[in-house]
Write a protein that holds these residues in place. Structure first.
Motif, short mmCIF file in Angstrom:
data_model
loop_
_atom_site.label_atom_id
_atom_site.label_comp_id
_atom_site.label_asym_id
_atom_site.label_seq_id
_atom_site.Cartn_x
_atom_site.Cartn_y
_atom_site.Cartn_z
N LEU A 13 -0.94 -1.02 -5.09
CA LEU A 13 -0.56 -0.09 -6.18
C LEU A 13 -1.60 -0.10 -7.39
N ILE A 54 5.83 6.24 -3.60
CA ILE A 54 4.71 5.81 -4.00
C ILE A 54 4.60 5.87 -5.72
N LYS A 58 4.87 3.24 -8.72
CA LYS A 58 3.96 3.04 -9.91
C LYS A 58 4.65 2.75 -11.24
N LEU A 94 4.48 -2.00 -1.09
CA LEU A 94 4.70 -1.58 -2.47
C LEU A 94 5.38 -2.91 -2.82
N PHE A 196 -3.16 7.73 -0.60
CA PHE A 196 -2.45 6.45 -0.26
C PHE A 196 -3.09 6.05 1.21
#
Length: 352
Positions: A13, A54, A58, A94, A196
């Motif tokens: 990330l 995603i 973040k 992640l 990504f």
């Protein structure tokens, strides 16, 4: 079930910057819920939910929020285990754990495969939310999903109060279901996943049921929407605006419906008993008001809205009954619920 953690340890990330428009929509949605430190995202493993995860990862990383990922395993497709593995892989990349729950889709209620699977999925998401102290659940529905929902509800005869389609915030069993991307084009969402994937190698799953013409939404996507796009390229934007306008009209109708409903509620209800309609008072309303009261009553109880024909059948049967003391009690089944009318009192019960 696995526990969750803040994705602060995810190196994948670090260099990823989500598009500001999508990121801001999520942030604004969360900011509108005061005191929220923990939330969840429903992750199927497809591109839409993956993009949501995603972006939320973040945001959670930047704001030290506790993020949970929920995956529902339907077992309806031979690749369901692979989808679970793909979702778990994304969660690991992640720096998050994935909470999963298997469900059995019950087709006995006559809802059809799509509706039954959706009902089982939402019930599982709600159960996982309660089990993990989550009061806000993010879902990745977007503008095209909204437009498709409007079309499907229109074709299924859901009525005016159903054409508002999906809401950006929907209370569901003490959990807020948040849909911050209802005015976002799917192309913007796919760009997040593509970027990504290009940097990490992770790929979203492809659910073939989305194109299955035996299912309502699949038939819409494969047959109807290509024709619409060919003639009206902005069809989804038009229907999305329609959904917003219908939602405003629905709000006004809902407020009036609540007022009407209070005028026909049966008196002297036992403590804790759900709303019961007095048949004699209901019969004193106009036909349009009678229909609005029943729709408001069912919506308040969380019951799926019947079609115009089904609602008309219920109204016809209620009108045929004597106001009080009729020896033939009404039993009208609708999905997982049954409406009874005994001695002039109309009650709603969950089907056992």
């Amino acid at each position: 079930m696995a526990s969750s953690r803040n994705p602060r340890d995810s190196h994948q990330l670090t260099d990823f910057e989500p598009p500001q428009r999508l990121f801001a929509a999520i942030a604004e949605c969360l900011d509108a819920q005061p005191g929220l430190e923990r939330f969840a995202v429903g992750l199927s493993g497809g591109p839409d939910s993956a993009a949501m995860v995603i972006c939320c990862a973040k945001l959670a990383q930047q704001n030290q929020l506790d993020l949970h990922l929920f995956h529902v395993h339907h077992g309806l497709h031979p690749q369901a285990d692979q989808w679970l593995a793909s979702a778990a892989d994304l969660a690991q990349r992640l720096g998050l754990d994935l909470i999963t729950q298997k469900v059995v889709v019950d087709l006995s209620a006559g809802l059809g495969l799509e509706a039954a699977a959706r009902q089982a999925r939402y019930a599982a998401l709600l159960e996982m939310s309660h089990a993990n102290g989550v009061r806000a659940l993010m879902l990745a529905h977007h503008m095209q999903d909204q437009a498709e929902t409007v079309l499907l509800r229109l074709l299924r005869g859901a009525g005016v109060m159903g054409l508002g389609a999906m809401k950006s915030v929907t209370p569901q069993g003490n959990v807020l279901w948040l849909r911050p991307w209802l005015d976002v084009e799917r192309e913007e969402i796919l760009a997040v996943v593509n970027a990504f994937s290009a940097s990490t190698g992770w790929q979203p799953v492809d659910d073939p049921s989305n194109r299955d013409e035996a299912l309502g939404r699949g038939a819409l996507r494969e047959r109807v929407i290509p024709a619409l796009k060919g003639r009206w390229p902005a069809w989804h934007r038009t229907l999305s605006r329609h959904a917003q306008q219908a939602a405003e009209a629905e709000q006004l109708l809902s407020e009036f419906g609540q007022q009407l409903l209070q005028t026909v509620v049966a008196p002297a209800l036992p403590k804790g008993k759900s709303c019961v309609i007095d048949l004699l008072s209901w019969r004193g309303l106009s036909q349009a008001q009678q229909a609005l009261v029943l729709r408001t009553w069912l919506a308040q109880a969380g019951v799926p809205m019947p079609t115009q024909a089904r609602l008309g059948d219920l109204m016809r049967q209620l009108r045929q009954l004597h106001a009080l003391g009729h020896d033939r009690a009404l039993q009208w089944q609708h999905g997982a619920s049954v409406i009874y009318c005994v001695r002039g009192r109309v009650e709603l019960h969950a089907k056992i």
